[in-house]
Scaffold this active site. Structure first.
Site, PDB file in Angstrom:
ATOM      1  N   HIS A  12      -5.019   3.944 -13.080  1.00  0.00           N
ATOM      2  CA  HIS A  12      -4.872   3.514 -11.690  1.00  0.00           C
ATOM      3  C   HIS A  12      -4.133   4.583 -10.862  1.00  0.00           C
ATOM      4  CE1 HIS A  12      -4.620   0.144  -8.727  1.00  0.00           C
ATOM      5  NE2 HIS A  12      -3.547   0.805  -8.312  1.00  0.00           N
ATOM      6  N   GLU A  13      -2.989   5.006 -11.358  1.00  0.00           N
ATOM      7  CA  GLU A  13      -2.181   5.983 -10.605  1.00  0.00           C
ATOM      8  C   GLU A  13      -2.874   7.345 -10.573  1.00  0.00           C
ATOM      9  OE1 GLU A  13      -0.013   4.665  -8.849  1.00  0.00           O
ATOM     10  OE2 GLU A  13       0.192   2.772  -9.928  1.00  0.00           O
ATOM     11  N   HIS A  72      -5.041   7.249  -7.559  1.00  0.00           N
ATOM     12  CA  HIS A  72      -4.288   7.527  -6.327  1.00  0.00           C
ATOM     13  C   HIS A  72      -4.033   9.028  -6.185  1.00  0.00           C
ATOM     14  CE1 HIS A  72      -3.511   3.546  -4.766  1.00  0.00           C
ATOM     15  NE2 HIS A  72      -2.878   3.123  -5.854  1.00  0.00           N
ATOM     16  N   GLU A  95      -6.429   2.259  -2.308  1.00  0.00           N
ATOM     17  CA  GLU A  95      -6.532   1.324  -3.429  1.00  0.00           C
ATOM     18  C   GLU A  95      -7.941   1.356  -4.032  1.00  0.00           C
ATOM     19  OE1 GLU A  95      -3.729   0.103  -4.345  1.00  0.00           O
ATOM     20  OE2 GLU A  95      -4.386  -1.312  -5.905  1.00  0.00           O
TER      21      GLU A  95
END
Lengths: 499, 499
Positions: free
Chosen positions: B264-265, B268, B294
């Site tokens: 997830h990160e 980003h 997101e």
């Protein structure tokens, strides 16, 4: 509190908050930042530095300082105003053109030096170094002109940046005595050590060393709730109130160097952590100068950690973390760490040779700044002194001679004496502690370092900049910096091997 | 380039340099700083934030923006001016008194919430929450008044802070469809999964997980020369050009959560690393909004990492690092990671239930801000919706109900929809990628993530803020945010178990 002083307090607190940002962004740059971050970081640091300079030199500050100086009667605040004015004047006394030219010449010279040193390229270096010296002379003259009563020579004005309160005449006297005494002492100690020291060999895993070094720092009083210990290419210490950050570096073939570095940086952090909280954002609440700062790091490294009683106390901890040392004698660890032998490189020098390396640099840099020596003459002046003081020749070997240090490349003249003044102050301050605590051997031998810390906090740390450097030494030890304490300590440790 | 635009560029670059400092000092505060450093850090951050605000709202900026808007003809610069003006207007449109009152009420409410949540103390919380809502309404009205053409309701003006370009009427339409479809889908999936998923148990050492997570990030294209991976209480991502910092967190009884957080990160950070270099210090060069941000993190987490082909490709790497998994089936790892079951807590919710948690918050916060609901009515409104959408009752259970999130405590209304818009955008963007790359299964199954990254860089990352949110979606996928892609993806993964 007068209105003018209250305004100054607010203004310097804002400056301190900007300095906090610079401090931790620089720490991050050296310890955490990936290489790709360099451009954005440099731009941000340049912006913050410019802002800091703009704030510090705001024209109303000069007026506020004059006003506060006239009106304020409370002694601590009078000292505080003096220290504020010092920072203000150092910032305003240089023309903007000179600051810019100096920064450019320094960057160019330092950048070139990184390859020129490797390539032993004195001529290439000299070309970049000449403008650095020329601009440093201009700087020194401008700084001297700012306060000619205080600074008898241009070099004294440069010294004030790092060793504020320690004059070149004091330093020359002290260094004469060291030049007179140290060479014979080195010879004597080498004779005594011959054939008695056996290198400690082994492979020491970095994670084990990290745990061991943390344990050492904690036993020396480092508080992990108010600090961090990390790794970096060159050990250093930095931080702000409540957040003291030190680094060490690890080699798998040697564990003593890292322990020495950790003890050293723990001493720097200890001083910072003991500074007076009441003035924590003001100049008067900061560390006195580098001669005192270095005395605290060396006190932790040499007087405490490398003392026989402490090392004996700490040896089992080493053994817990590093398997291989179980088969070594802790006295051999101690002997290895006090081994004396002249060599070319200052940063690798032992405690007896180190001051002579500094004397060489002091004599050369003061002559360069005062205009009695030219950059062309540097290698010869270096070689001549290396031969006289340490019996080593650096003729043609610039890499291990006059090109070895980074300090001069960006014009930081006046720093070197702080290392040796620090060593002298350290021995003198610890001698005063010993007079107050006749059970000092037992204290070190049982790891009761909080007693030493409490004494240092009372005598040195809590004073901030309330006293000038030599007054602080008199207040803590009864006299100004006196090389006899250092020489007596060297005899006690290196000749008598008494602690 | 016009003179006014050139001056704006300089000014916003300076702002970016200050923001850089804030970014990394905050990262340090969350990842590295010892607890003792909090006071000095807070003071420094407050100083820098005040400086940032002072710079951003300097009166001449308004004039420069007007002038540049009149004079500038180059399309990218016209967009750039629009985005500069957005930041400027958001900063100047609130009266200083309101900003201060809001900050105070927010701090009080958030501070109290930390214990009130634990103690299930709704009444205590309500007392602090009422002024937060009152001030947020004032804020929303002031923001709306600043641009009434753009914002039909006060809540739309708050939405613009996080989901700029996604209106409440669009969101309401989308969320209606989700409310209509998701409950049945959840029931269907739960029936299908019943009795087929077996928990993976074991003890997974943190250092092994750290190495495994680094390997995952690198295989997803994270560049360790331009970034770092660390540990923190809550995973997050931050940084600046060339220096992208992500964190994960590790539990020794579960290794999938950390891998999901890392993926997830990494998403980003990927978005940030692909932003247009030409405008890297300007608003137009930053990430579009949180609905798009997101979408990128969820694309890396759900569409890539949790896809069957990628997980099959990555399973041997997991097995290399975590001994115990050798005896587990990688398909069970996959099944475990897509397990669906309604529960109270949003941050622990699965992909099907998560949007319904967001719908509850959206309906309540928009009503609170637009004045059609009062804070007193919050628990009942919450309980009623939890029962309808997720068949769970939170009556009297405030801790696991309306007190569970931090967002509202400091007045951050308008953020929640970004999570679900991000999920929808992510499925829609990946569907567009799949149309362009019919071999997408082979690409994921052989770890050729650079193909996905190149496509995303071209379609999303390199656009910065050149397009409004929905225009960016149209440019990348052919249409604005459309929930059907998300619903189709959920069926494909959770019902058909096809990837």
């Amino acid at each position: 509190m007068t209105e003018s002083y209250s305004q100054l307090e607010k203004h310097f607190s804002r400056l301190h908050h900007l300095e906090h940002a610079l401090t931790f962004l620089q720490w991050d740059q050296q310890v955490m930042m990936p290489p790709g971050g360099n451009q954005a970081r440099s731009e941000s640091l340049a912006e913050l530095s410019a802002l800091y300079h703009e704030y510090l030199t705001a024209p109303r500050i000069g007026d506020l300082l004059d006003q506060a100086q006239d009106e304020e009667r409370q002694p601590d605040r009078i000292r505080s105003i003096i220290e504020m004015r010092r920072e203000y004047q150092w910032a305003v006394c240089l023309p903007a053109d000179l600051v810019k030219a100096k920064s450019l010449a320094g960057s160019t010279c330092e950048h070139g030096w990184r390859t020129q040193r490797r390539d032993n390229d004195w001529k290439g270096f000299l070309k970049n170094f000449k403008p650095v010296v020329a601009l440093a002379r201009e700087e020194a003259q401008a700084r001297q002109a700012n306060n000619p009563q205080r600074f008898p020579t241009p070099y004294d004005a440069m010294l004030d940046l790092y060793c504020s309160g320690d004059s070149s005449s004091l330093i020359s006297d002290i260094f004469s005595r060291l030049k007179q005494k140290l060479p014979d002492l080195i010879e004597l100690v080498m004779e005594r050590q011959a054939g008695r020291i056996f290198p400690i060999t082994g492979s020491f895993p970095v994670p084990s060393q990290q745990r061991l070094n943390t344990e050492l720092a904690v036993r020396l009083g480092f508080d992990l709730k108010s600090g961090r210990i990390d790794e970096s290419a060159h050990p250093f210490s930095t931080g702000d109130q409540g957040d003291h950050r030190i680094t060490s570096r690890f080699r798998t073939d040697d564990f003593v160097d890292a322990l020495k570095a950790t003890a050293h940086e723990t001493g720097h952090a200890a001083y910072e952590s003991g500074l007076p909280k009441a003035w924590q954002n003001l100049p008067v609440g900061q560390a006195r100068n580098m001669s005192i700062h270095e005395s605290q790091s060396l006190l932790f490294e040499k007087q405490i950690f490398l003392s026989k009683p402490f090392l004996h106390y700490f040896a089992p901890v080493i053994q817990e973390h590093l398997e291989i040392v179980r088969h070594s004698d802790w006295e051999q660890v101690w002997l290895n760490s006090i081994r004396v032998e002249p060599s070319y490189i200052r940063v690798e020098a032992d405690e007896l040779c180190y001051p002579l390396h500094v004397v060489i640099r002091y004599e050369i840099e003061s002559a360069l700044i005062n205009g009695t020596m030219e950059p062309d003459d540097l290698p010869e002046a270096w070689d001549e002194r290396m031969k006289t003081y340490l019996s080593l020749s650096t003729a043609g070997n610039f890499r291990d001679g006059c090109l070895q240090d980074i300090h001069w490349t960006d014009g930081s003249f006046g720093y070197f004496p702080a290392y040796t003044l620090g060593a002298l102050n350290s021995a003198q301050i610890f001698a005063a502690f010993r007079r107050d605590h006749s059970d000092w051997r037992e204290l070190l031998g049982s790891g009761q370092i909080e007693i030493v810390r409490d004494w240092l906090e009372m005598a040195i740390w809590s004073k901030g900049r309330l006293l000038e450097s030599q007054d602080l030494m008199r207040s803590a030890t009864g006299e100004g910096t006196n090389p006899d304490y250092f020489l007596a300590y060297l005899r006690e440790r290196y000749v008598d091997e008494a602690y």
